[in-house]
Design an enzyme around this catalytic site. Structure first.
Site, PDB file in Angstrom:
ATOM      1  N   GLY A 155       0.822  -1.192   0.000  1.00 51.12           N
ATOM      2  CA  GLY A 155       0.000   0.000   0.000  1.00 51.12           C
ATOM      3  C   GLY A 155       0.861   1.249   0.000  1.00 51.12           C
ATOM      4  O   GLY A 155       2.055   1.200   0.323  1.00 51.12           O
ATOM      5  N   CYS A 156       0.258   2.354  -0.366  1.00 47.50           N
ATOM      6  CA  CYS A 156       1.026   3.595  -0.483  1.00 47.50           C
ATOM      7  C   CYS A 156       1.492   4.081   0.887  1.00 47.50           C
ATOM      8  O   CYS A 156       2.679   4.363   1.081  1.00 47.50           O
ATOM      9  CB  CYS A 156       0.217   4.662  -1.197  1.00 47.50           C
ATOM     10  SG  CYS A 156      -1.478   4.838  -0.618  1.00 47.50           S
ATOM     11  N   TYR A 157       0.567   4.189   1.841  1.00 43.88           N
ATOM     12  CA  TYR A 157       0.988   4.619   3.177  1.00 43.88           C
ATOM     13  C   TYR A 157       2.049   3.683   3.752  1.00 43.88           C
ATOM     14  O   TYR A 157       3.067   4.152   4.269  1.00 43.88           O
ATOM     15  CB  TYR A 157      -0.213   4.684   4.121  1.00 43.88           C
ATOM     16  CG  TYR A 157      -1.150   5.850   3.892  1.00 43.88           C
ATOM     17  CD1 TYR A 157      -0.702   7.170   4.047  1.00 43.88           C
ATOM     18  CD2 TYR A 157      -2.474   5.659   3.564  1.00 43.88           C
ATOM     19  CE1 TYR A 157      -1.567   8.244   3.867  1.00 43.88           C
ATOM     20  CE2 TYR A 157      -3.349   6.727   3.386  1.00 43.88           C
ATOM     21  CZ  TYR A 157      -2.897   8.020   3.541  1.00 43.88           C
ATOM     22  OH  TYR A 157      -3.746   9.084   3.368  1.00 43.88           O
ATOM     23  N   GLN A 320       6.826  10.569  -1.188  1.00 40.04           N
ATOM     24  CA  GLN A 320       6.829   9.755  -2.397  1.00 40.04           C
ATOM     25  C   GLN A 320       5.662  10.212  -3.264  1.00 40.04           C
ATOM     26  O   GLN A 320       4.792  10.957  -2.825  1.00 40.04           O
ATOM     27  CB  GLN A 320       6.668   8.260  -2.054  1.00 40.04           C
ATOM     28  CG  GLN A 320       5.259   7.904  -1.608  1.00 40.04           C
ATOM     29  CD  GLN A 320       5.027   6.416  -1.378  1.00 40.04           C
ATOM     30  OE1 GLN A 320       5.925   5.613  -1.496  1.00 40.04           O
ATOM     31  NE2 GLN A 320       3.801   6.051  -1.051  1.00 40.04           N
TER      32      GLN A 320
END
Lengths: 354, 354, 354, 354
Positions: A155-157, A320
């Site tokens: 996941g991004c987080y 990011q």
């Protein structure tokens, strides 16, 4: 353009109508060793991809196809840019045809199937495939990814929090109070995807800032499971995500309490050493203030380490692009590893600024 | 706070979950002579309005009600902030109870029912009510609005184009080539409403600019019908709307070809005289460059008149807040007229800048 | 990475602290046939470029240098990303060392030195160099650019207006009323550069839309001079630029009156034929509605041709990224031509969407 | 319009060209008991205020004046919307003419003159006036403000952090670990003022998110001094401000560690009780997720209290409009108190949403 004479990797994408899908297409269409084989969308089948995403006009000639037409089992690798629950249904069949699988959803991120069922409101239908799946964070687990047939793309987080915490958790001696780690994270709106939802409307999200998921967010158990793995014990995490009125970009501010015995640690050096040689993790010079735009549309993740007033609180800043290092770029990075390519192939775009 | 001792106007709102609904609530809750009686939403009935629109917490205590509960026939005025087609079904019943009707949708804007049917894809169900309805642009038709029982509140684009063109069309002598009038209009995203639509997503509309409706837009026939009325003959209009990555605000750039015999006209004076005494039309000094933010959240519309290089092209710049003068504010202005109040009552908020 | 064994082009940049400078660096650092030799900024000399532009960290190692240190006369080509007036002072000296010059400012755009002096408030100091300079719009003048030693890179607005008008003006027969051409143009804020000016502040430009330069804009005479050249006679142009709250992107809406004798023209076909084979001009299918984001960070310019209601007004919609095709990308395209490279080298980045 | 017959308060503004200045003008011009007497700007003297701020056209007729012309000593109250250091030079003179002073800069916020000198790089020139100055946070010190002749209007960040922490610090028993309080704060760009600075440009701040002042921010000592006052002992605070791409709005996320003995506290009730009766502090229902837009252009501050997973970390979310409750609105609130008016007079505008 590629210079090698080797056969290109035949890549397929399942469910390419969302933002991770178009970002995969942007990256793969410029990748020197990839041949885009098919992209599926039952709903949009027959429509040229470039009609939905006009940035691809002249670069991608494919039309969306039904899964039946797409013949994905002829691919070398299939990316799933689908809702949670799709990849786990199809992975086994692809593996049986010797097709590698990279899932950008959550199906292969959590090893604990009960946690998965609790947070994603469905039982895991493919626990055997899950068992061999590797969590695709190359900076933490590069060697296993190289051997993997199935990768759960993070996941991004979690990507920002895990890479921001790994150096202090993997230092070999206790440095921080792991019972109270705080991650205050902020994401651009594209993280919510291309789904028509009121909360993602321009008139709702613009000129506005809000928190969400304070009572619980699906990325929390994902982060926790990985933290426990790299720390060797559970880590107490408070995680609060926020929504920022920008399209792309993610920023995590991590607050760590330094243990009394570790106050003499040179954290700047610790982070620099941990990520020395990493192509996509940039530990910025001491005192730096990273901006999300410094990584916009690139696969770079940047970290800055601060210790305000020289005290016992460590503040780690991580940025990011949520669609690249936080999703599609990391998936391509994993693909490069899985196919023995240099890890940076096709991923060296300079970030777009301003 | 009002100083009068008169009975307040009892106002109802049908369909208050959209942006014109919440804007009506913002204005009416601060109006000294209005008592909010009811607001309906079948879907959200029972929910406090302030739960959906937290800016109203402490200002509006109403809950959404079903139409049945709302007893709208006890109102003095009912505003329809509904999709097209709703007001025309209910207007007759309200009129029979001596309730005034102000429709913010298109049901009572076009007198030509065939044009209505063509553009809104439904027959007009209440042509008799339509006949007595007045087009609610006070600066063009104040006296008839005062007497009206039913007002069709103008579209946002038409308000800017009509007020921008009226002075040259009502000058009493031919000034411009009425066969080729160009309106290049730009709107903030809130004009698309609170409907969950992909094109209105933050990640689609932000950092982007596009045209839409070039082949035809519903406001085109509305503008044309009114232009013909005020010019006394058809006007040839090219109208191209564009979408601007901002929440509120509308900007129309009008290009007019001055007739050879009219080249000596003092257009600045013409516009100033036409709108002298108007509280909500500000003809700015010669050379001014209006900005949409100068009217943000206010009922003001500002106009600047230019004649580049002193040539035969007249450029008229018009700005408004699409949700106020272009919708809810103008509706309140119409209500003030219909109930004999000073036209500016409750509408003198200073625009919010920055 | 380039595959050829030829010596790379040594490129220098004068004045690289602005947005066209950083965009040149982004493009040139990824160009397979270019070696960045030097970048000058007297004010920032000694500072690593990547400190000012962190997106370049890991991609550009240069520091800003004084002009004295930079030894620009050893370059093959020097780009001027400077304020107006700088390139014309230094071009002669560089030419004498056989260095090609590409100026991104206005010094070599206008052949009429009096017009230059009037709009840029300075006499032209190098009229002899100007005489041999070529206006760098490849789609209009590719062959002369190939031979040029000095190129005046076009302004951002002119690129959209000229490429949007060229097909009708170069059709070989009169198609439109050239006495009244209207260009309603809209630009993102980066067009104003990185100069600290109140009007470019976030809090001034965000959530706002405005016109500017209605009384006269420097790009007007530039467009007019070129239009006269390609049309063979003066063209009457009304040009109104507007400011859009987005970083990158430019949108021009052109309104043309079709001559009675030309009403049977197939304008869609005309545009498609005119730009057949062009790598960076995309004539979209009939009915298309281009968006600026479809070209974000790419060198593509897209055009759509409309004729509302089949009438005698032609509406041409043109989009580009003002920093790429409108500035740095076009400069690199010119460089490619001047050095005999394939025109698309280093310029095939897919636009970033969302 | 006011109903009272009392003489209006004559108000002056020093330095009204910035954002707090125009916001004061917006609020004061709509305040029923205030007469705007003068607004000074040496640089812009003679210019109508409405030329700089067109939202004020028709509402404010004043021109900027030099201090000499302005006769500020005839005012009842003078607001300083100036850079730090101006008010302390002029306050004594105004007090001697029985003029109340409200400074929106930092001159009268910090009682410790050495801390002031350290952070604002100038000695405090008026320590005697400082001694009688009251820190203008009405919810903490209403009674002293009523008696004050000089008020130091709080900084924007301190308002959110102090009101977010006061309930737990003033509870009468130890509830949280006061050695490690974390405030992760986010501000819209207008907080940086109307100064032409590169970092505040649209093209720098839009579509971007960054932290700043991690090593130290002027609001840190201001918060710390006040926290010590209300807690009765020093509080260990880590404060990290961030910049959000929005014009107005501030969001503070506070992380507090609940003491073992206080785990049974009902924090929701504690906050509700603490702010019961406050007109401008809204403790939202349990589970709420406040948004900055819910207070846009209003003087309201909203708080939500969370305890993720019922653990020992308390998360307090606070939103305000940095220009209103964080600056000009709070200044008017203070004025109301100082002049015996109802505290809410002229401050009951409903927030503008969307």
């Amino acid at each position: 353009m590629s210079t090698h004479t080797t056969t290109p990797i035949k890549a397929g994408i399942v469910g390419g109508t969302g933002y991770t899908g178009v970002e995969l297409l942007r990256l793969l269409s410029q990748h020197p060793d990839v041949q885009l084989h098919a992209i599926t969308s039952r709903k949009e089948s027959g429509m040229p991809v470039a009609d939905m995403y006009p940035n691809l006009r002249g670069h991608v000639d494919l039309c969306f196809q039904t899964p039946e037409e797409a013949a994905l089992d002829q691919c070398d690798v299939v990316f799933f840019a689908t809702p949670h629950g799709v990849a786990m249904e199809q992975a086994r069949g692809l593996l049986d045809h010797d097709v590698r699988v990279i899932d950008l959803a959550a199906d292969f991120r959590l090893q604990d199937v009960e946690t998965f069922a609790q947070w994603y409101k469905m039982p895991h239908s493919s626990p055997d495939v899950l068992k061999e799946a590797v969590y695709g964070l190359p900076e933490l687990d590069r060697d296993r990814i190289r051997q993997a047939r199935v990768v759960g793309n993070p996941g991004c987080y979690p990507t920002t929090v895990l890479l921001g915490l790994a150096p202090v958790l993997q230092a070999g001696r206790p440095l921080i109070d792991t019972t109270h780690v705080i991650a205050d994270s902020k994401s651009g709106v594209s993280g919510a995807g291309r789904k028509a939802a009121v909360g993602s409307l321009f008139s709702e999200a613009a000129d506005n800032f809000s928190a969400y998921g304070v009572a619980g967010h699906r990325h929390h158990p994902e982060i926790s499971e990985c933290l426990a793995r790299i720390a060797g014990a559970p880590v107490g995490l408070t995680f609060v995500p926020h929504l920022v009125p920008m399209i792309r970009g993610m920023f995590s501010t991590l607050y760590l309490r330094i243990l009394p015995d570790a106050l003499d640690t040179d954290f700047q050096a610790l982070y620099e050493q941990r990520y020395a040689g990493e192509a996509f993790v940039d530990v910025m010079p001491a005192g730096s203030l990273p901006q999300t735009r410094s990584v916009r549309a690139s696969n770079m993740l940047r970290i800055a380490v601060h210790r305000p007033a020289g005290g016992d609180t460590l503040v780690v800043l991580v940025v990011q692009d949520n669609l690249v290092k936080g999703a599609a770029g990391q998936a391509v990075q994993n693909m490069n590893l899985m196919f023995g390519l240099p890890e940076t192939t096709g991923l060296q775009h300079v970030a777009v600024l301003p």
